[in-house]
Write an enzyme that holds these catalytic residues in place. Structure first.
Site, short mmCIF file in Angstrom:
data_model
loop_
_atom_site.label_atom_id
_atom_site.label_comp_id
_atom_site.label_asym_id
_atom_site.label_seq_id
_atom_site.Cartn_x
_atom_site.Cartn_y
_atom_site.Cartn_z
N GLU A 95 43.25 -3.32 37.25
CA GLU A 95 43.43 -4.78 37.29
C GLU A 95 42.85 -5.36 38.58
OE1 GLU A 95 44.24 -6.05 34.60
OE2 GLU A 95 44.97 -4.21 33.67
N GLY A 112 49.18 -25.42 13.41
CA GLY A 112 50.00 -25.88 14.52
C GLY A 112 49.51 -27.13 15.21
N THR A 113 48.45 -27.76 14.70
CA THR A 113 47.92 -28.95 15.37
C THR A 113 48.66 -30.23 14.99
OG1 THR A 113 46.22 -29.03 13.64
CG2 THR A 113 45.62 -28.03 15.75
N GLY A 114 49.55 -30.18 14.00
CA GLY A 114 50.36 -31.35 13.67
C GLY A 114 49.91 -32.10 12.44
N LYS A 115 49.31 -31.42 11.47
CA LYS A 115 48.84 -32.11 10.26
C LYS A 115 50.02 -32.62 9.43
CE LYS A 115 46.56 -28.45 8.94
NZ LYS A 115 46.78 -27.60 10.12
N THR A 116 51.01 -31.78 9.23
CA THR A 116 52.18 -32.19 8.44
C THR A 116 52.95 -33.29 9.15
OG1 THR A 116 52.32 -29.96 7.55
CG2 THR A 116 54.24 -31.38 7.28
N SER A 167 43.30 -26.57 12.84
CA SER A 167 43.87 -25.25 13.03
C SER A 167 45.38 -25.29 12.81
CB SER A 167 43.57 -24.75 14.45
OG SER A 167 42.17 -24.70 14.68
N ASP A 189 38.50 -4.10 26.88
CA ASP A 189 37.46 -4.73 27.69
C ASP A 189 36.09 -4.44 27.11
OD1 ASP A 189 39.50 -5.51 29.41
OD2 ASP A 189 39.31 -3.69 30.61
N HIS A 194 39.17 -5.98 37.91
CA HIS A 194 38.96 -7.23 37.18
C HIS A 194 39.07 -8.43 38.10
CE1 HIS A 194 38.59 -5.64 33.17
NE2 HIS A 194 39.80 -5.08 33.17
#
Length: 647
Positions: A427, A207-211, A205, A504, A430
């Protein structure tokens, strides 16, 4: 930040040099052309003979077709002789004028020749300069450099990153450590007949740090690292992408062993044969060239290709076969241990207060990627700076987490008392259903402060990382989602229900549809799949209903409605049986605007909230149910609910 000005453009520099040369040559020509003519008076030949007859001429120099001389007044002059005039010499002798002959001036011929050929010299120099620019390699200075690779090489001294800078993705790192070992000691593998994978595809996904992981591989191995984006290959000109691929591999061969990192490779590596048009043909030519370079007739020894994408499902199968991208390394979202390590890496850059614990923050951030956690630490540091603090405390991290998860507070938004009361009961509904549903996740925070696009919200966080949901948890989710709508119906009446429950209802309907059509949780329809994910991966794409009969589709819709209405009934039963707690919780939200999960549990258990900002310094603030606080539309039901609860 580097404040130094950027280096000058080579094209501008060369242009300035040639412009200076042209100005110098022009000045020299002008000086030669004007030499000897600055103070001379130009006379007509008849005026010259008149001045000779008058005795005003002192001396002359007679050339082939020009006469220059000096008057007795000291002025110099020049005139042009008439061809074949033989009476000039006797006239000069008769008037006593000193005269002499003058040899032809060779300098004037040279100056004239230089002046005539100078434009041609300048044109030839300009053409030579343009040809050098056209033939210059690389995209930095060549005017025709669009066919050259845009890959940037990072050496060991530039932005070096190691595995110590990468945390939370240990499994992916272990799979790539073999590549690092090969680059450090290739003989260790080759002596046993083994070959290192030619390519590794990092899937995960955003932002997971591939680069970052790819840069760490280059940093650990200590080899040149070429980086380029998949979109840099494709241009509107046919053949440019393929030319850039060839040039990139030529540069890589010169620096082997090395790593070539292609970010977002799905921009150029999509399935061939889809779509029409020149742009698609250009992309397919680029992909074909990439396939040939990775595993064609010529072996690229010492060149390892690492690519990153979050859409592996759209890549061409030929790109993923063994010999090209041999490995697909999944870079997942970090678990709680990984989030703690990532937070520790980023927290080294900020001064922390003693009450900050990375473990506590990691537990409250499930589903966060490495980029999300880095942003969380940065937001906390910014908040501490705005508050003029020297250290970043736990409160800044909590506020930053609320901002990232729920959006920025909109305290400037003007709400009427009725709208605030409606939001508070919504709220509270909920929250109360969540507390009394055993399978529901614990409440993290409830607020009626508008954030993002919501007037209020209840945030629930799991106690641990969750990778799947059980049937009872899904039914609890449905009940919690309908809790706000049910609270409005109970307190304000059927006609006063607001549109605040739209999200909701959407969430409950989507969950119920997945339960029926994808997860086989309908007793009437059985464990069958009636919808499938269309071209999606890692959360992308959309669901598509498969071809079903009209009766089956009707039954699917009926089951979805039954599940949602079942959640509505569960919420109604809970709120009817705990009407007094609903009023207490709503009044507490109106009083404090924001309550933590611990405060909500304390209020439901004891009817009080232990908070330091309670009035008169007592520390314990009771939250009674006052009759004036109950809306008129709900008074009749409230009395009936209390009696039913007491029974």
């Amino acid at each position: 930040m580097n404040d130094q000005p950027p280096p000058p453009n080579p094209w501008v520099k060369n242009l300035l040099i040639w412009g200076g040369v042209f100005l110098v040559l022009l000045s020299v020509v002008s000086l030669f052309n004007a030499r000897g003519e600055v103070a001379q008076q130009q006379l007509a030949y008849s005026d010259f003979r008149t001045k000779v007859n008058e005795g005003a001429v002192a001396s002359v120099e007679v050339g082939e077709n020009k006469i220059t001389g000096k008057l007795k007044t000291g002025e110099t002059f020049s005139t042009v002789t008439l061809p074949g005039d033989e009476s000039l010499v006797p006239l000069l002798q008769d008037k006593g004028v000193k005269y002499e002959g003058k040899a032809p001036e060779q300098g004037n011929i040279l100056v004239a020749l230089l002046f005539n050929i100078l434009p041609f010299v300048l044109l030839i120099a300009l053409a030579f300069f343009a040809m050098r620019q056209l033939q210059k390699g690389g995209g930095a200075g060549g005017a025709m450099g669009f066919g050259k690779s845009k890959a940037k090489m990072l050496t060991e001294k530039q932005g070096r990153v190691t595995f110590a800078d990468v945390a939370g993705i240990d499994e992916a790192r272990e799979e790539l450590e073999e590549i690092v070992d090969f680059l450090k000691d290739p003989h260790r593998f080759s002596k046993l007949g083994g070959q290192i994978p030619k390519g590794a595809l990092l899937v995960g996904s955003p932002g997971t740090g591939k680069t970052l992981l790819a840069r760490a591989i280059a940093g650990e191995a200590g080899v040149p690292f070429f980086t380029i984006s998949g979109s840099d290959f494709v241009e509107m000109f046919v053949g440019v992408g393929a030319s850039r691929v060839r040039d990139m591999f030529e540069q890589a061969k010169k620096n082997a062993p090395c790593i070539v990192f292609i970010d977002e490779i799905d921009a150029v590596g999509r399935h061939r044969g889809h779509g029409l048009g020149n742009s698609n043909d250009e992309r397919e030519q680029t992909l074909n060239q990439l396939l040939v370079e990775m595993d064609g007739f010529e072996a690229n020894e010492g060149i390892i290709i690492i690519a990153a994408t979050n859409r592996p499902d759209v890549l061409d199968p030929a790109l993923l076969r063994p010999g090209r991208f041999d490995r697909q390394v999944v870079v997942p979202l970090p678990d709680i241990e990984g989030r703690e390590k990532i937070l520790e890496v980023h927290m080294k850059k900020v001064p922390l207060a003693p009450d900050v614990e990375a473990r506590t923050i990691a537990r409250g951030t499930p589903g966060f990627s490495g980029a999300d956690l880095a942003n969380l630490v940065n937001e906390a540091a910014l908040l501490a700076a705005r508050r003029s603090k020297r250290l970043v405390a736990r409160q800044e991290f909590e506020d930053a987490k609320d901002k990232v998860m729920m959006g920025s507070e909109r305290r400037s938004m003007v709400m009427t008392d009725d709208e605030k009361k409606m939001t508070a009961y919504h709220e509270a509904g909920h929250a109360l259903v969540s507390v009394f549903e055993p399978a529901s996740d614990p409440i993290h925070k409830a607020t009626i402060i508008p954030r993002g696009g919501a007037l209020g919200m209840v945030v629930r966080l799991p106690e641990r990382d969750r990778y799947s949901y059980h049937r009872d948890q899904m039914h609890a989710q449905l009940a919690v989602a309908m809790g706000g709508r049910v609270a409005e119906e109970i307190i304000f009446g059927h006609d006063k229900v607001s549109s605040g429950a739209s999200s909701d209802i959407q969430q409950a309907t989507s969950l119920a549809r997945n339960m029926v059509t994808r997860w086989g949780m309908s007793d009437k329809l059985g464990p069958l799949q009636y919808e499938e994910q269309s071209e999606g991966y890692l959360g992308y794409g959309s669901s598509q209903r498969t071809m079903q009969s009209a009766e089956t589709n009707k039954l699917i819709d009926a089951e979805i409605r039954s599940l949602v209405e079942g959640g509505h009934k569960r919420a109604l039963d809970i709120l009817k049986g705990n009407a007094e707690k609903l009023h207490q919780l709503a009044q507490a939200l109106l009083e404090y605007e924001t309550l933590t999960g611990e405060e909500i549990d304390e209020l439901i258990s004891t009817g009080k909230i232990d908070r330091p900002d309670a009035p008169k310094g007592k520390g314990v603030r009771p939250v009674p149910v006052r009759g004036s606080a109950i809306p008129k539309a709900g008074k009749r039901f409230t009395e009936a609910a209390r009696s039913a609860h007491n029974d």
